[in-house]
Design a protein around this motif. Structure first.
Motif, PDB file in Angstrom:
ATOM      1  N   ALA A  94       0.827  -1.209   0.000  1.00 43.86           N
ATOM      2  CA  ALA A  94       0.000   0.000   0.000  1.00 43.86           C
ATOM      3  C   ALA A  94       0.858   1.254   0.000  1.00 43.86           C
ATOM      4  O   ALA A  94       0.572   2.210  -0.722  1.00 43.86           O
ATOM      5  CB  ALA A  94      -0.926  -0.005   1.216  1.00 43.86           C
ATOM      6  N   VAL A  95       1.930   1.254   0.803  1.00 41.52           N
ATOM      7  CA  VAL A  95       2.824   2.412   0.852  1.00 41.52           C
ATOM      8  C   VAL A  95       3.497   2.610  -0.506  1.00 41.52           C
ATOM      9  O   VAL A  95       3.644   3.737  -0.978  1.00 41.52           O
ATOM     10  CB  VAL A  95       3.864   2.267   1.984  1.00 41.52           C
ATOM     11  N   VAL A 105      -2.860   5.863   2.899  1.00 42.36           N
ATOM     12  CA  VAL A 105      -2.830   4.403   3.051  1.00 42.36           C
ATOM     13  C   VAL A 105      -4.159   3.918   3.613  1.00 42.36           C
ATOM     14  O   VAL A 105      -4.708   2.902   3.166  1.00 42.36           O
ATOM     15  CB  VAL A 105      -1.638   3.963   3.935  1.00 42.36           C
ATOM     16  N   TYR A 108      -6.632   3.931   0.906  1.00 49.78           N
ATOM     17  CA  TYR A 108      -6.325   2.828   0.005  1.00 49.78           C
ATOM     18  C   TYR A 108      -6.960   1.522   0.513  1.00 49.78           C
ATOM     19  O   TYR A 108      -7.610   0.804  -0.242  1.00 49.78           O
ATOM     20  CB  TYR A 108      -4.805   2.682  -0.118  1.00 49.78           C
TER      21      TYR A 108
END
Length: 131
Positions: A94-95, A105, A108
């Motif tokens: 995700a990062v 994040v 996300y």
């Protein structure tokens, strides 16, 4: 003593004298802090203006960094993985996808969760139509 009025060289200019109100006012304005914060910083790191300036820079950096995820720090990976209820691998993915901002994040993962729920609902609906 940090300041001697008889000495006017560069070494004296690099020191902060808390006993002189005009110096406290000058350095507080220069570092954009309150006199109390200046005094606390001088007490912590010493009278050197360079050390005090470095101290304030570090404090500002830490304040700005609280909402950022540092993947290089294992304790941060553990913290954020636990907070978002994901594996460290998913957190790193995700990062890599959205950046180091914890808010991005979080968004996300929320978006991923929504799409996963929609897919699951679509599968159930398709299964019912087959039967």
């Amino acid at each position: 003593m940090a300041d001697s009025k008889k000495k006017r060289g560069a070494a004296d200019r690099a020191l902060i004298a808390l006993s002189e109100s005009y110096e406290v006012a000058y350095w507080s304005k220069k570092f954009k802090v309150t006199p109390a914060k200046l005094k606390a910083a001088v007490k912590k790191v010493g009278h050197s203006a360079k050390k005090v300036e470095a101290h304030f820079k570090e404090q500002r950096h830490k304040a700005a960094d609280r909402a950022r995820i540092a993947i290089s720090e294992p304790y941060e990976v553990r913290y954020w993985s636990k907070k978002f209820k994901v594996t460290p691998a998913r957190l790193k993915t995700a990062v890599a996808a959205v950046g180091h901002s914890s808010k991005k994040v979080e968004a996300y993962f929320a978006a991923k969760k929504k799409t996963a729920k929609k897919k699951k609902a679509a599968k159930k609906t398709a299964k019912r139509k087959k039967s």
